[in-house]
Scaffold this motif. Structure first.
Motif, PDB file in Angstrom:
ATOM      1  N   ASP A 155       4.751   1.157  -9.557  1.00  0.00           N
ATOM      2  CA  ASP A 155       4.415  -0.204  -9.957  1.00  0.00           C
ATOM      3  C   ASP A 155       5.529  -0.746 -10.837  1.00  0.00           C
ATOM      4  O   ASP A 155       6.012  -0.010 -11.709  1.00  0.00           O
ATOM      5  N   PRO A 156       6.000  -1.960 -10.661  1.00  0.00           N
ATOM      6  CA  PRO A 156       5.613  -2.967  -9.670  1.00  0.00           C
ATOM      7  C   PRO A 156       6.244  -2.681  -8.307  1.00  0.00           C
ATOM      8  O   PRO A 156       7.017  -1.737  -8.157  1.00  0.00           O
ATOM      9  N   ILE A 157       5.904  -3.533  -7.344  1.00  0.00           N
ATOM     10  CA  ILE A 157       6.473  -3.402  -6.011  1.00  0.00           C
ATOM     11  C   ILE A 157       7.257  -4.672  -5.686  1.00  0.00           C
ATOM     12  O   ILE A 157       6.914  -5.758  -6.149  1.00  0.00           O
ATOM     13  N   ALA A 158       8.317  -4.517  -4.906  1.00  0.00           N
ATOM     14  CA  ALA A 158       9.098  -5.650  -4.419  1.00  0.00           C
ATOM     15  C   ALA A 158       8.757  -5.848  -2.951  1.00  0.00           C
ATOM     16  O   ALA A 158       8.775  -4.897  -2.164  1.00  0.00           O
ATOM     17  N   ILE A 159       8.436  -7.089  -2.605  1.00  0.00           N
ATOM     18  CA  ILE A 159       7.961  -7.398  -1.269  1.00  0.00           C
ATOM     19  C   ILE A 159       8.801  -8.523  -0.684  1.00  0.00           C
ATOM     20  O   ILE A 159       9.085  -9.510  -1.363  1.00  0.00           O
ATOM     21  N   LYS A 160       9.171  -8.372   0.561  1.00  0.00           N
ATOM     22  CA  LYS A 160       9.807  -9.465   1.289  1.00  0.00           C
ATOM     23  C   LYS A 160       8.699 -10.240   1.985  1.00  0.00           C
ATOM     24  O   LYS A 160       7.915  -9.666   2.739  1.00  0.00           O
ATOM     25  N   VAL A 161       8.607 -11.533   1.675  1.00  0.00           N
ATOM     26  CA  VAL A 161       7.613 -12.415   2.298  1.00  0.00           C
ATOM     27  C   VAL A 161       8.399 -13.444   3.092  1.00  0.00           C
ATOM     28  O   VAL A 161       9.051 -14.312   2.509  1.00  0.00           O
ATOM     29  N   ASP A 162       8.363 -13.330   4.403  1.00  0.00           N
ATOM     30  CA  ASP A 162       9.206 -14.140   5.274  1.00  0.00           C
ATOM     31  C   ASP A 162      10.653 -14.020   4.787  1.00  0.00           C
ATOM     32  O   ASP A 162      11.229 -12.966   4.911  1.00  0.00           O
ATOM     33  N   ASP A 163      11.232 -15.055   4.174  1.00  0.00           N
ATOM     34  CA  ASP A 163      12.630 -14.993   3.739  1.00  0.00           C
ATOM     35  C   ASP A 163      12.790 -14.853   2.230  1.00  0.00           C
ATOM     36  O   ASP A 163      13.905 -14.959   1.718  1.00  0.00           O
ATOM     37  N   MET A 164      11.724 -14.629   1.500  1.00  0.00           N
ATOM     38  CA  MET A 164      11.792 -14.512   0.037  1.00  0.00           C
ATOM     39  C   MET A 164      11.511 -13.084  -0.394  1.00  0.00           C
ATOM     40  O   MET A 164      10.926 -12.310   0.348  1.00  0.00           O
ATOM     41  N   ARG A 165      11.928 -12.778  -1.619  1.00  0.00           N
ATOM     42  CA  ARG A 165      11.585 -11.498  -2.242  1.00  0.00           C
ATOM     43  C   ARG A 165      10.774 -11.783  -3.490  1.00  0.00           C
ATOM     44  O   ARG A 165      11.159 -12.625  -4.300  1.00  0.00           O
ATOM     45  N   VAL A 166       9.653 -11.073  -3.634  1.00  0.00           N
ATOM     46  CA  VAL A 166       8.726 -11.302  -4.735  1.00  0.00           C
ATOM     47  C   VAL A 166       8.308  -9.951  -5.300  1.00  0.00           C
ATOM     48  O   VAL A 166       8.101  -8.991  -4.555  1.00  0.00           O
ATOM     49  N   ALA A 167       8.178  -9.879  -6.619  1.00  0.00           N
ATOM     50  CA  ALA A 167       7.668  -8.666  -7.268  1.00  0.00           C
ATOM     51  C   ALA A 167       6.225  -8.908  -7.672  1.00  0.00           C
ATOM     52  O   ALA A 167       5.887  -9.963  -8.199  1.00  0.00           O
ATOM     53  N   LEU A 168       5.375  -7.926  -7.402  1.00  0.00           N
ATOM     54  CA  LEU A 168       3.952  -7.989  -7.758  1.00  0.00           C
ATOM     55  C   LEU A 168       3.521  -6.665  -8.357  1.00  0.00           C
ATOM     56  O   LEU A 168       4.081  -5.612  -8.046  1.00  0.00           O
ATOM     57  N   ARG A 169       2.504  -6.713  -9.157  1.00  0.00           N
ATOM     58  CA  ARG A 169       1.818  -5.503  -9.595  1.00  0.00           C
ATOM     59  C   ARG A 169       0.876  -5.075  -8.474  1.00  0.00           C
ATOM     60  O   ARG A 169       0.401  -5.888  -7.684  1.00  0.00           O
ATOM     61  N   ARG A 170       0.596  -3.799  -8.413  1.00  0.00           N
ATOM     62  CA  ARG A 170      -0.291  -3.310  -7.344  1.00  0.00           C
ATOM     63  C   ARG A 170      -1.691  -3.911  -7.437  1.00  0.00           C
ATOM     64  O   ARG A 170      -2.319  -4.159  -6.418  1.00  0.00           O
ATOM     65  N   HIS A 171      -2.192  -4.167  -8.658  1.00  0.00           N
ATOM     66  CA  HIS A 171      -3.541  -4.749  -8.755  1.00  0.00           C
ATOM     67  C   HIS A 171      -3.553  -6.179  -8.207  1.00  0.00           C
ATOM     68  O   HIS A 171      -4.577  -6.636  -7.707  1.00  0.00           O
ATOM     69  N   GLU A 172      -2.406  -6.880  -8.244  1.00  0.00           N
ATOM     70  CA  GLU A 172      -2.316  -8.197  -7.624  1.00  0.00           C
ATOM     71  C   GLU A 172      -2.226  -8.062  -6.105  1.00  0.00           C
ATOM     72  O   GLU A 172      -2.861  -8.819  -5.359  1.00  0.00           O
ATOM     73  N   ALA A 173      -1.460  -7.087  -5.640  1.00  0.00           N
ATOM     74  CA  ALA A 173      -1.294  -6.858  -4.206  1.00  0.00           C
ATOM     75  C   ALA A 173      -2.602  -6.421  -3.544  1.00  0.00           C
ATOM     76  O   ALA A 173      -2.764  -6.576  -2.336  1.00  0.00           O
ATOM     77  N   ALA A 174      -3.544  -5.920  -4.334  1.00  0.00           N
ATOM     78  CA  ALA A 174      -4.841  -5.508  -3.787  1.00  0.00           C
ATOM     79  C   ALA A 174      -5.638  -6.703  -3.276  1.00  0.00           C
ATOM     80  O   ALA A 174      -6.609  -6.532  -2.537  1.00  0.00           O
ATOM     81  N   SER A 175      -5.236  -7.912  -3.640  1.00  0.00           N
ATOM     82  CA  SER A 175      -5.915  -9.121  -3.164  1.00  0.00           C
ATOM     83  C   SER A 175      -5.421  -9.568  -1.796  1.00  0.00           C
ATOM     84  O   SER A 175      -5.902 -10.556  -1.264  1.00  0.00           O
ATOM     85  N   LEU A 176      -4.448  -8.861  -1.245  1.00  0.00           N
ATOM     86  CA  LEU A 176      -3.874  -9.222   0.046  1.00  0.00           C
ATOM     87  C   LEU A 176      -4.171  -8.147   1.082  1.00  0.00           C
ATOM     88  O   LEU A 176      -3.904  -6.972   0.857  1.00  0.00           O
ATOM     89  N   THR A 177      -4.706  -8.559   2.210  1.00  0.00           N
ATOM     90  CA  THR A 177      -4.979  -7.647   3.317  1.00  0.00           C
ATOM     91  C   THR A 177      -3.941  -7.895   4.398  1.00  0.00           C
ATOM     92  O   THR A 177      -3.687  -9.045   4.771  1.00  0.00           O
ATOM     93  N   ILE A 178      -3.326  -6.806   4.871  1.00  0.00           N
ATOM     94  CA  ILE A 178      -2.307  -6.938   5.926  1.00  0.00           C
ATOM     95  C   ILE A 178      -2.667  -6.084   7.113  1.00  0.00           C
ATOM     96  O   ILE A 178      -3.378  -5.100   7.018  1.00  0.00           O
ATOM     97  N   ARG A 179      -2.156  -6.519   8.264  1.00  0.00           N
ATOM     98  CA  ARG A 179      -2.247  -5.729   9.502  1.00  0.00           C
ATOM     99  C   ARG A 179      -0.870  -5.110   9.695  1.00  0.00           C
ATOM    100  O   ARG A 179       0.121  -5.818   9.851  1.00  0.00           O
ATOM    101  N   LEU A 180      -0.799  -3.797   9.630  1.00  0.00           N
ATOM    102  CA  LEU A 180       0.485  -3.096   9.780  1.00  0.00           C
ATOM    103  C   LEU A 180       1.037  -3.285  11.181  1.00  0.00           C
ATOM    104  O   LEU A 180       0.291  -3.272  12.173  1.00  0.00           O
ATOM    105  N   GLU A 181       2.359  -3.454  11.254  1.00  0.00           N
ATOM    106  CA  GLU A 181       3.033  -3.561  12.539  1.00  0.00           C
ATOM    107  C   GLU A 181       3.330  -2.166  13.062  1.00  0.00           C
ATOM    108  O   GLU A 181       3.379  -1.205  12.302  1.00  0.00           O
TER     109      GLU A 181
END
Length: 90
Positions: free
Chosen positions: A60-86
């Motif tokens: 923690d924290p994690i760096a995430i690429k969202v489309d063309d941006m890079r964003v840092a989030l804490r894992r407890h914030e990332a828990a609010s996002l559900t993704i379908r793995l490719e």
């Protein structure tokens, strides 16, 4: 086969598409505020995400690429996002 996980469960290199933002349980003001903030940062349904980096202590924290941006989030914030793995995301 596709897996759906919380973004907080992802590991470095995992890629996917956001399928849900927030818990859709708006009983607490901080949940509403977090969901609004994530949407403003570009974490919208259908956006492609990739976990780029994990912090040294507790991953923690994690760096995430969202489309063309890079964003840092804490894992407890990332828990609010559900993704379908490719495919090949694990």
């Amino acid at each position: 086969m596709t897996d759906t996980i919380k973004l907080s469960q992802a590991r470095r290199g995992d890629r996917g598409v956001i399928v849900q933002v927030g818990t859709h349980c708006h009983h607490q003001d901080h949940e509403i505020e977090l969901e609004r903030r994530l949407l403003e940062l570009g974490f919208v349904e259908g956006a492609h995400v990739e976990l780029l980096h994990e912090g040294l202590f507790g991953r923690d924290p994690i760096a995430i690429k969202v489309d063309d941006m890079r964003v840092a989030l804490r894992r407890h914030e990332a828990a609010s996002l559900t993704i379908r793995l490719e495919e090949g995301g694990l």
